[in-house]
Design an enzyme around this catalytic site. Structure first.
Site: not given
Length: 334
Positions: A203, A239, A243
């Protein structure tokens, strides 16, 4: 102790060159399932994309400078007892799903699952919070006062088998989905396979100096989104936690340099990224000081099961960007 040496930091950001992605040694295979299964180390392209954008745009450089100045001011204000006027900020989220296969068309249940992970991780109510070592419990963020609320899901089919980090998924003209009012909503794109320079990408995100721009938001590859059906060892929804941390102005915990500065005083300086599932204590030596690093921080590169905390200093940085005077104050207006 780290110091907010802003001038030096600006120079280092503009000059730095780092590798934020995961090397996939089976990248040339025609079997995408095998490629996904071979992924064993985390990485993200957010910082290198940020640096490239800063090099190309004086406007972004000015926004970045103003962002860091405001962040430092906010941190100093907190020391004198000033807090956000409305307490918790609930961020409205638009999820844009771009899919070719059924597996890439993540379900509504899986999207809800990912939003729940974000809310647990950012409120400090995650089920593994009790794993924080005693050494770091005193500087744990607890509730960051940032929450997330899904307001819409947009889906679009595609013939593309792979995406790059060039923001094509954010352009309807390129087969993607245009952002929905990025000033007032966190746009989150879910795509299939994603690569950059031959490396598989989990990501990437834009930082707050990009607030409100057409490409502002977070991109997650479908195999690492949510929990149900996600690919181990990145199958706990972290993830997105990582992010979104970038989206809220957190840097990688090692400062993207050997013994670098992440602009947070309560995260121990460390030599580089950590991977897999390290055992505590994990000692590093920087500037002649040896101590265990905070590898379990969401902004390191360890597996999902090995990360379970933000620090109080990181909480301050996040709150500063969603404050009424912050770069992402528009998220307060639905």
């Amino acid at each position: 102790m780290k110091k907010l040496l802003f001038g030096a930091f600006m120079l280092s950001v503009m000059a730095a060159c780092n590798n934020d992605s995961i090397t996939n040694q089976n990248e040339n295979t025609t079997d995408e399932a095998a490629t996904t299964a071979s992924l064993t180390q985390r990485g993200c392209a957010s910082e290198e994309i940020r640096q490239e954008a800063l090099k190309k745009s004086s406007e972004l450089q000015q926004r970045f400078a103003a962002l860091e100045t405001n962040t430092e001011k906010f941190a100093n204000d907190v020391k004198f007892g000033k807090v956000l006027a409305d307490g918790t900020v609930e961020i409205p989220v638009i999820v844009n799903v771009i899919y070719k296969t059924t597996a890439e068309n993540v379900s509504d249940a899986r999207i809800a699952e990912q939003i729940a992970v974000l809310n647990a991780d950012y409120s400090g109510t995650n089920s593994d919070v009790n794993k924080i070592p005693t050494e770091f419990q005193t500087v744990s963020s607890g509730d960051t006062k940032v929450k997330f609320r899904l307001v819409n899901t947009i889906r679009k089919s595609t013939s593309k088998t792979s995406w790059a980090t060039n923001d094509d998924m954010k352009k309807a003209s390129k087969g993607g989905i245009d952002a929905t009012n990025p000033t007032n909503y966190l746009n989150l794109w879910v795509v299939g396979k994603m690569t950059s320079q031959g490396r598989t990408i989990l990501g990437y995100a834009t930082f707050p100096e990009s607030a409100g721009l057409w490409n502002d938001g977070v991109v997650i590859a479908a195999p690492y989104f949510g929990k149900t059906g996600a690919s181990s060892p990145f199958n706990l929804g972290r993830t997105a936690t990582h992010e979104v941390g970038h989206y809220l102005n957190l840097r990688h915990i090692w400062g993207d340099a050997n013994c670098g500065n992440d602009q947070v005083s309560d995260t121990p300086t460390q030599t580089t990224a950590n991977y897999g599932k390290p055992s505590y204590p994990l000692y590093n030596t920087c500037s002649g000081v040896q101590r265990s690093v905070m590898f379990m921080n969401y902004m390191d590169y360890v597996d999902d099961a090995a990360m379970f905390m933000f620090s109080a200093g990181q909480k301050t940085r996040m709150q500063s960007v969603v404050a009424s005077s912050g770069a992402r104050s528009g998220l307060r207006v639905y």
